[in-house]
Design an enzyme around this catalytic site. Structure first.
Site, PDB file in Angstrom:
ATOM      1  N   GLY A  42       0.773  -1.253   0.000  1.00 53.75           N
ATOM      2  CA  GLY A  42       0.000   0.000   0.000  1.00 53.75           C
ATOM      3  C   GLY A  42       0.792   1.285   0.000  1.00 53.75           C
ATOM      4  N   GLU A  96       4.047   4.383   5.411  1.00 50.98           N
ATOM      5  CA  GLU A  96       2.840   3.544   5.432  1.00 50.98           C
ATOM      6  C   GLU A  96       1.676   4.281   4.768  1.00 50.98           C
ATOM      7  OE1 GLU A  96       1.453   0.920   5.313  1.00 50.98           O
ATOM      8  OE2 GLU A  96       0.874   0.061   7.244  1.00 50.98           O
ATOM      9  N   ASP A  97       0.725   3.516   4.244  1.00 52.32           N
ATOM     10  CA  ASP A  97      -0.445   4.138   3.623  1.00 52.32           C
ATOM     11  C   ASP A  97      -1.444   4.643   4.670  1.00 52.32           C
ATOM     12  OD1 ASP A  97      -1.169   1.551   4.443  1.00 52.32           O
ATOM     13  OD2 ASP A  97      -1.902   0.897   2.483  1.00 52.32           O
ATOM     14  N   ASP A 100      -4.459   2.314  11.238  1.00 56.07           N
ATOM     15  CA  ASP A 100      -5.833   2.045  11.635  1.00 56.07           C
ATOM     16  C   ASP A 100      -5.817   1.671  13.125  1.00 56.07           C
ATOM     17  OD1 ASP A 100      -8.580   1.476  11.150  1.00 56.07           O
ATOM     18  OD2 ASP A 100      -8.133  -0.623  10.752  1.00 56.07           O
ATOM     19  N   THR A 101      -5.726   0.390  13.453  1.00 52.44           N
ATOM     20  CA  THR A 101      -5.662  -0.002  14.872  1.00 52.44           C
ATOM     21  C   THR A 101      -4.290   0.315  15.476  1.00 52.44           C
ATOM     22  OG1 THR A 101      -4.860  -2.236  14.384  1.00 52.44           O
ATOM     23  CG2 THR A 101      -7.258  -1.934  14.476  1.00 52.44           C
ATOM     24  N   THR A 104      -0.073  -3.023  13.222  1.00 53.33           N
ATOM     25  CA  THR A 104       1.012  -3.287  12.263  1.00 53.33           C
ATOM     26  C   THR A 104       2.258  -2.485  12.621  1.00 53.33           C
ATOM     27  OG1 THR A 104      -0.663  -3.588  10.550  1.00 53.33           O
ATOM     28  CG2 THR A 104       1.606  -3.289   9.788  1.00 53.33           C
ATOM     29  N   LYS A 128      -6.424   6.919  11.092  1.00 50.91           N
ATOM     30  CA  LYS A 128      -7.792   6.845  11.637  1.00 50.91           C
ATOM     31  C   LYS A 128      -7.660   6.709  13.146  1.00 50.91           C
ATOM     32  CE  LYS A 128      -9.754   3.859   8.068  1.00 50.91           C
ATOM     33  NZ  LYS A 128     -10.366   2.535   7.874  1.00 50.91           N
ATOM     34  N   PHE A 149     -13.861   3.055   5.413  1.00 52.88           N
ATOM     35  CA  PHE A 149     -12.931   2.201   4.686  1.00 52.88           C
ATOM     36  C   PHE A 149     -12.591   2.873   3.358  1.00 52.88           C
ATOM     37  CE2 PHE A 149     -11.282  -1.251   2.172  1.00 52.88           C
ATOM     38  CZ  PHE A 149     -10.447  -1.850   3.086  1.00 52.88           C
ATOM     39  N   ASP A 156      -6.098  -0.793  -0.822  1.00 55.47           N
ATOM     40  CA  ASP A 156      -6.869  -1.775  -1.582  1.00 55.47           C
ATOM     41  C   ASP A 156      -8.135  -2.214  -0.875  1.00 55.47           C
ATOM     42  OD1 ASP A 156      -5.279  -3.208   0.448  1.00 55.47           O
ATOM     43  OD2 ASP A 156      -6.142  -5.011  -0.461  1.00 55.47           O
ATOM     44  N   ARG A 162      -6.045  -0.296  -5.947  1.00 60.35           N
ATOM     45  CA  ARG A 162      -4.849   0.410  -5.472  1.00 60.35           C
ATOM     46  C   ARG A 162      -4.432   1.519  -6.435  1.00 60.35           C
ATOM     47  NH1 ARG A 162      -2.411  -2.494  -1.224  1.00 60.35           N
ATOM     48  NH2 ARG A 162      -2.604  -4.746  -1.318  1.00 60.35           N
TER      49      ARG A 162
END
Ligand code: IMP
Ligand code: MG
Length: 172
Positions: A42, A96-97, A100-101, A104, A128, A149, A156, A162
């Site tokens: 990403g 990074e793209d 979120d949580t 990663t 986010k 999302f 993606d 993408r």
């Protein structure tokens, strides 16, 4: 195919990426080496656009991890490709793209710190914060977005979309 709405258009992306490139340039001395470490797949468009706006040389490395199936986070992080080159005593910026949580990046930071870089920073195009499970410091953020999302510009939906030149979202 459902309709895709534009969340962040190409002009806004370009302008903000240029601003981040300037911030990064100002944060490192001229003679310092910088490695952009992209998270496949990403981060590729963001890393390319960001590096093009930099008025100095940067090195490219890639690492591949995944944690996602469809729109549902599995919570499990799998390393598919680690870096071969040493990053010991080097300035590394993870590119990074989206965060979120935060799982990663928390996992990757820990993994990369064991390789003893001189410095380790994070640049993400999107964040986010309302979804964060793991708190983590992010050095450069392109756009903070609500819990939607999103697809395009590297992001993606099950490996598709993408290549959209903008950030979009599906449905309402
Ligand atoms: P985290 O570990 O939950 O922070 O998830 C990060 C990864 O989840 C990103 O690198 C993306 O691959 C994926 N992801 C999270 N949100 C989205 C989204 O809105 N669209 C596409 N991929 C996403
Ligand atoms: Mg990703």
């Amino acid at each position: 195919m459902e309709k895709i709405n534009v969340l962040i258009n190409e002009a806004r992306l370009e302008k903000r990426i240029e601003e981040i490139a300037k911030e990064i340039e100002n944060d490192y001395k001229k003679e310092e080496e910088i490695i952009f470490l992209g998270i496949l797949k990403g981060s590729v468009p963001f890393m390319w656009e960001l590096s093009k706006k930099m008025k100095r040389s940067v090195q490219f490395e890639f690492i591949e991890v995944s944690s996602y199936k469809g729109t549902e986070s599995t919570g499990e992080i799998v390393m598919h490709k680690d870096i071969k080159e040493s990053i010991e005593e080097k300035n590394v910026i993870i590119v990074e793209d989206i965060i979120d949580t935060g799982r990663t990046l928390t996992y990757l930071k820990e993994h990369l710190l064991k390789k003893n870089p001189k410095s380790l920073k994070i640049a993400t195009l999107l964040s986010k914060p309302s979804r964060r499970i793991q708190e983590l410091h992010v050095d450069y953020v392109g756009f903070t977005i609500e819990d939607k999302f999103v697809v395009g510009f590297g992001l993606d939906y099950d490996q598709e979309l993408r290549n959209l030149p903008y950030i979009g979202y599906i449905g309402d």
